[in-house]
Structures are given as structure tokens and as C-alpha cells.
Design an enzyme around this catalytic site. Structure first.
Site, PDB file in Angstrom:
ATOM      1  N   CYS A 375       2.053  -0.091   2.969  1.00  0.00           N
ATOM      2  CA  CYS A 375       1.039   0.785   2.166  1.00  0.00           C
ATOM      3  C   CYS A 375      -0.229   1.337   2.121  1.00  0.00           C
ATOM      4  CB  CYS A 375       0.523  -0.375   1.329  1.00  0.00           C
ATOM      5  SG  CYS A 375       2.295  -0.906   0.513  1.00  0.00           S
ATOM      6  N   GLU A 377      -3.105  -0.466   3.926  1.00  0.00           N
ATOM      7  CA  GLU A 377      -4.699  -1.010   3.500  1.00  0.00           C
ATOM      8  C   GLU A 377      -4.895  -1.633   4.690  1.00  0.00           C
ATOM      9  OE1 GLU A 377      -2.210  -3.376   1.199  1.00  0.00           O
ATOM     10  OE2 GLU A 377      -1.594  -1.401   2.133  1.00  0.00           O
TER      11      GLU A 377
END
Length: 693
Positions: A375, A377
């Protein structure tokens, strides 16, 4: 809210029951308070009780029950589970002197339900020996196996050998057994001398499709996907060996970054065949790599690699060249401009490739980070896991529209301590243990940010210029840092190298029904799509009930096994109504949806969080109207925010069938002949990447 009442979002209980509620020994499912009790008890048990704060257990239980803090999904699923406390969602798979190490690590982590990122830049593979052997895989199986007919129908059974062949490699029915077969095959391809070019693998001991997987949830995929994977991997490596012969190399041919990426895709396809969302990957390649221009279009051109997100690694040198006028006499200048064009045009075409800035990401790192989790992050060293927990800002807004600062500070400090304790959790690979002990990296994040701003009377687009909000973020960041330093010193461990992030939090945010991560609400009205595995009986029954109730249900066209169904739910966002109850007619002006914001405004919000909150990265998807933006527009904004954001995912709406969400009008919503479920957040990650747990 009355005492004992659970503040579910409109579909929160459904998502909880499908995703995080474990089956108890008596056959019943956990309730949310029971899950919270298990999670908190499991976390506190990782460190001696003398290191607990007075009332820490009670505060954690309360904050989590009320959805004010929520650890990442893997904590909710695995914390406190005896002999199975695997708490880390995502990893980065590195490269050692032994090629099979990378693929074994990837396979193991994916089978555990995690996500895996990898950097396929050829500099990481440059020292590998050539692939020396062309091999042929033969699959055998006992005729009494429940899936024998399926293997035959799939064309996987050998016509030359059977399960009585004494020299077959017998694959044990475990994750380790499957991985051992893969390692054996890859290592054999690299051997100088091989007596038998036909490699026989016996899958008789592999459990049949549909059987329950206790530790990580889901159901067994049976031996067919494993057989297909071994065959595909061998074909890729044999092709490398043949290409070496073509170029008259005496010792075979080189494994390239794209070859390795193809092998990882075959591995992930094998894993995902077992059920919904059990594979998530991030693939990266450096902008100056000789294969990068094939890489940027590989999903579009091949129709494959659907198991991964792809991002181009850029750096300071890239931005220096891309921002300057193109120099036709400088190959690096022309390449940088071509790559920027591919990034920007891909964004408005189908959202890929994304961008990851390795120079900015390595600031403050003691060792090189080479990739992010799927993702985006958390930037990680090879073999390192991500370790995430979230603060639901919206839950700290009082009925008067004020912020409960005392409880909010408490939440930040306790989530920091929760995640530091989690670094003591067992991991399966000693390479991961070493980097985990050394870095102690954590990621305290926020969710419900758009909801928080609206409920306190502020517009999303104005937050980057709101000095009160930027000061608020810096204050909360300082609380996390102080708590991390204090607790680490008590425990006599290194202070985490980085501590703060923003994750998409799609499934997590669904439970309280707030906006995910730092994203604006998608739309006031939209279609939300939820995926269900038909191999899981509970999920099958739920999806069937949706169909019976009149919802549109169809097969997931991306799961080639046919084991996943997609349910479409017309949805109305609830935030507008909540804000209207507090601010009256101003609600329509206060609540801004993604389609009302420009790309510049969206990236400005990401930059706000990157500069004022996150020392890790910020996972953020800027959804844009492809008819309103061209590649040159995207390129201009990427250049403008270079050095301020560590990565970007810019996604055109309706860029692919069965997207997790699709905007509709109020009239279309009201015309729906079924009961709509009110909520404004996507059930998966904003970019469709995160694992189910």
C-alpha cells in the site's frame, strides 16, 4: 451511545464478522468485546507486566471497544492466538547470494496472508550466477486423492510418471512443504550438473481444495494451483537457460528483474487461488534500469501481473533531470523525461505505474530502504515487516464539535506502546528477526481524518493552510515520539527508527464507518463492491443472501479460479447527515468529496501529512477524472510536489471493471430497488492492494 453499545458503522459488523471474528472452541464466533479482550491480552503478554502503565489495560480495552484506536487487521486477527501470533501484515523481500531465498520468503509471507513488496531493479540481481539448466516438471498424485480428477482435468498430471516413482520429491502438506518444493526446483535450475532433467513432484499429501486453514483463515486451494505454479516457474527459468544458449553463453542465461517479477506473479497466483484477497504485492524498478520502460507498461501489454501494484523508483537525480528542459544529447535526460511521461500518462490511463522517491524515503534511515509495502505507507529494508496501528480522529469529536484532547493524547501514547510491544512478536525468518530487533520500526497512523475535519466545521481543501491543524499534527507527532523514546528506554531496546505513517485503513475504517486514512469521502452516493470467497461457507452464505435480497452479484473477473464473488451495494455517505445535524445547511459546503477536489488540492493534503505528521510514508490515492486531466497536467503536479511526498498513486475513476467503488448520482441511488447501506469508505485499500487481513 449507551454503555456496552458498540458504535458500528453501517456495514461495520458485517465486515468484522467476515474478516476478524474468530471461531471459538465451542463453534460460535467471537463478539467484538471478546476480540478486543483477546487482542489486548495478547499484546500485553509480549512484554513483562512490570512495564505496564497503571490502568493501561483498561484504557486499551475501552479505546479499542469504542473504535478510538484500532491496530492493523493482522493484530485483530492474530493477537492473542496461541501458537499463531503472526502480527505483521506486510514485508519487503530482498535478494541474497542465493536466488531461491527471495522466492521462498515471498511464498511464505504470502501464504501467511501477508503482502510483499520487492524491488526488481537489475542491480540487485547483477551478481547472480546464470540459470544453467532447462528442466521439465512432472506432477504425480495418488489416484485416491480427492483432487486427482481436477489435476487431470487441468492437464497437470504426468503421462510418464505416477505416484509410485521412488525418486519423486514428496511435497508435505504445510506452508514449509510447499516452499521446500519451490526451493528445490529453483536450486536445481542453478546447479552445474543435473542427472535427471525431468523433475517429479508428488502432491499426494497436499490437502484437498476447500479444507479449512486454521492459523491464517481461509480455505485450502488444493494441489492444482501448486502444480501450475511449479510448472510455470520452471518454464520461466528454462527460458532463461535457453536464452543463454542463444547468446552462446556456456553457463546458461541471466535471470532479469522482469523474469523474477514473473516468477513472483506465478507464486502469488498460486496463493490467491485459495480464496479472496490472500495475495498483495508491490513491484518496483529504478527509473534508470534498462528494463524500466517495459516494466512501466507490463500490466497493460501482457494482460498479466494482476497480483501486484507497480511503481517506478525515482530519486533526486531523476527530478533534477525531469524538471530541466530535455537535453537530446544526454541519454539520462531523455530517459528521465520518457519515464515522467509514462508515469503521468499511466496515471490518467489506469493508475499505474505509481511513483516512489527513494532519495526522500532514505532521509533519516540508518540503512538503505529499498521498497515499500504493497500500500506504500511504510518504506522498508529487505526482510523487514510493517507494524501498524491507527487513531480514529473522528471518534474524539464531542457532541459540541470540539476535540477531546486529553483522551486523544492518551490514545496516541498507548498505540505507540502497543506497537513497540508487537516488535517482540515471533517471526518465522531469522533475517526478519535481525532487522526487526535493530530497527523496531512502527507506524502509528490516523484514520477518519476527513470525518474529523468536517465534524469540527473545517473543509478538507483548506486544511493545508490551516495553522491550527498543522500545529495539531505536529503536537500529536511529538506525543508519539516522546512515548516511543520513554518506552524504548525502559525496555532497553533501540528507539524505533521511524514511528508515524498513514495507511489506507479501508477494512479497519469500515467498522466505525469513518473516512479511510486521510482520504476525502469518495462521493455522496456510490456503488461499493465487496468481495467474498465462495470457498468459505460463511462468506458464501452471506453473498448468497445479498443475491436473494436483490443485490447484483457476479464473479470476480480477476480471480481466474472463479472462487471469488463480487457484491455491488448502492451506498449513501453518512457524513453529510452527521455534519448537517451539527451545522445545519452548511453541511453541503463543509463536506467535500473527492470529485470536488483538484489534483493539486489532493496532493497538497498528502504533502501536509508527509511534512507535519509522517516520518514513514503516506499511503494516499488521488482519484481524478480522466476526462479532466491529461498526462502533462499530472506531470506538472508531480514536479511541483517532488521532494514533499515520498510516493504517489493517481487513479482515474472507472479505469477498470469491478472497481471497489463507482460514483453514481443521487437519482441513481434513489432508483435502486434494494436496501442501500449507508457508508462512505471503501472496504479495501484505496488502491486495491491490501490483504484481507
Amino acid at each position: 451511545m449507551t454503555e456496552g453499545e458498540i458504535p458500528w458503522g453501517p456495514t461495520g459488523e458485517l465486515v468484522y464478522n467476515r474478516t476478524y471474528s474468530r471461531v471459538k472452541p465451542d463453534g460460535t464466533r467471537e463478539t467484538w468485546p471478546e476480540t478486543v479482550e483477546r487482542v489486548v491480552s495478547g499484546n500485553l503478554a509480549l512484554v513483562d507486566s512490570r512495564y505496564q502503565l497503571p490502568g493501561e489495560r483498561e484504557d486499551l480495552l475501552r479505546l479499542m471497544r469504542e473504535f478510538k484506536i484500532l491496530p492493523a487487521g493482522r493484530h485483530l486477527w492474530a493477537s492473542g492466538v496461541k501458537n499463531a501470533q503472526h502480527l505483521f501484515n506486510c514485508w519487503v523481500s530482498g535478494w541474497t547470494e542465493k536466488p531461491s531465498d527471495h522466492f521462498e520468503f515471498t511464498f511464505m509471507r504470502l501464504m501467511e496472508g501477508g503482502g510483499v513488496g520487492a524491488n526488481y531493479s537489475n542491480r540487485f540481481l547483477a551478481d547472480y550466477p546464470h540459470v544453467k539448466q532447462e528442466l521439465e516438471v512432472h506432477i504425480v498424485c495418488d489416484e485416491d486423492h480427492d483432487d486427482y480428477a481436477d489435476l487431470a482435468e487441468a492437464g497437470q498430471l504426468s503421462s510418464r510418471y505416477d505416484s509410485d516413482w521412488v525418486d519423486a520429491f514428496v511435497i508435505e502438506d504445510s506452508r514449509e512443504g510447499w516452499a521446500a518444493a519451490l526451493v528445490d526446483l529453483i536450486d536445481t535450475h542453478y546447479r552445474d550438473d543435473v542427472a535427471h532433467k525431468e523433475r517429479v513432484y508428488d502432491v499426494s499429501r497436499v490437502r484437498a481444495a476447500g479444507r479449512k486453514l486454521k492459523t491464517f483463515g481461509g480455505t485450502a486451494s488444493g494441489p492444482v494451483p501448486l502444480a501450475k505454479m511449479l510448472t510455470e516457474v520452471s518454464e520461466i527459468l528454462s527460458r532463461c537457460a535457453r536464452e543463454g544458449e542463444q547468446y552462446r553463453f556456456e553457463d546458461g542465461g541471466a535471470l532479469t528483474g522482469l523474469d523474477a517479477m514473473e516468477i513472483d506473479h506465478a507464486i502469488a497466483q498460486c496463493v490467491v487461488a485459495g480464496g479472496v484477497r490472500r495475495s498483495a504485492r508491490m513491484a518496483m524498478m529504478h527509473w534508470a534500469d534498462w528494463q524500466v520502460e517495459t516494466f512501466t507498461n507490463i500490466k497493460q501489454d501482457s494482460g498479466s501481473h494482476w497480483t501486484t501494484n507497480i511503481s517506478v523508483e525515482v530519486d533526486d537525480a531523476f527530478w533534477s533531470l525531469a524538471k530541466a528542459p530535455v537535453d537530446p544529447l544526454n541519454p539520462r535526460s531523455t530517459k528521465a523525461h520518457r519515464v515522467l511521461k509514462a508515469l503521468s500518462e499511466g496515471a490518467v490511463r489506469n493508475g499505474e505505474p505509481g511513483m516512489w522517491d527513494s532519495s526522500l524515503s532514505n532521509v533519516g534511515e540508518p540503512n538503505e530502504v529499498v521498497c515499500t509495502n504493497p500500500c506504500g505507507e511504510i518504506t522498508l529494508e529487505p526482510w523487514e515487516p510493517c507494524n501498524l496501528g491507527h487513531i480514529n480522529l473522528a471518534a474524539f469529536v464531542t457532541d459540541a464539535g470540539k476535540t477531546d484532547y486529553i483522551d486523544l493524547i492518551r490514545a496516541h501514547r498507548l498505540m505507540t506502546r502497543f506497537l513497540i510491544r508487537a516488535t517482540f512478536s515471533a517471526v518465522a525468518d531469522p533475517k526478519s528477526r535481525e532487522v526487526l530487533d535493530r530497527n523496531r520500526r512502527i507506524g502509528v497512523g490516523h484514520l477518519g481524518v476527513a470525518s474529523y475535519l468536517a465534524l469540527t466545521g473545517r473543509r478538507y481543501s483548506q486544511a493545508p493552510g490551516d495553522k491550527r491543524f498543522t500545529a495539531f499534527l505536529r503536537e500529536m507527532a511529538a506525543e508519539v515520539d516522546r512515548a516511543a523514546e520513554e518506552f524504548s528506554h525502559e525496555l532497553r531496546i533501540p528507539v524505533p527508527v521511524k514511528k508515524r505513517t498513514v495507511a489506507p485503513t479501508g477494512t479497519i475504517a469500515k467498522m466505525p464507518g469513518v473516512s479511510e486514512g486521510i482520504h476525502p469521502i469518495f462521493s455522496r452516493y456510490f456503488i461499493r463492491r465487496i468481495r467474498f470467497s465462495v470457498l468459505d461457507n460463511d462468506q458464501f452464505l452471506t453473498a448468497s443472501q445479498y443475491a436473494a435480497d436483490g443485490y447484483h452479484v457476479e464473479k470476480d473477473q480477476y480471480d481466474k479460479s472463479g472462487n471469488t464473488w463480487v457484491v455491488e451495494i448502492p451506498t449513501k455517505d453518512t457524513l453529510v447527515e452527521a455534519v448537517a445535524a451539527r451545522f445545519g445547511r452548511d453541511a453541503e459546503d463543509i463536506v467535500e468529496s473527492a470529485n470536488e477536489l483538484t489534483l493539486h488540492q489532493l496532493l497538497a493534503f498528502q504533502a501536509l501529512y508527509q511534512t507535519c505528521w509522517a516520518d514513514n510514508a503516506v499511503s494516499f490515492t488521488a482519484n481524478v477524472d480522466p476526462d479532466a486531466y491529461e498526462g502533462v497536467d499530472v506531470a506538472a503536479d508531480l514536479q511541483r510536489f517532488s521532494g514533499l511526498i515520498k510516493g504517489s498513486t493517481i487513479f482515474p475513476e472507472e479505469s477498470f471493471p469491478q472497481a471497489p467503488y463507482e460514483r453514481i448520482t443521487k437519482q441513481q441511488y434513489e432508483a435502486a430497488a434494494i436496501k442501500a447501506v449507508a457508508d462512505g469508505v471503501d472496504e479495501e485499500c484505496a488502491n486495491g492492494a491490501c490483504p484481507i487481513k
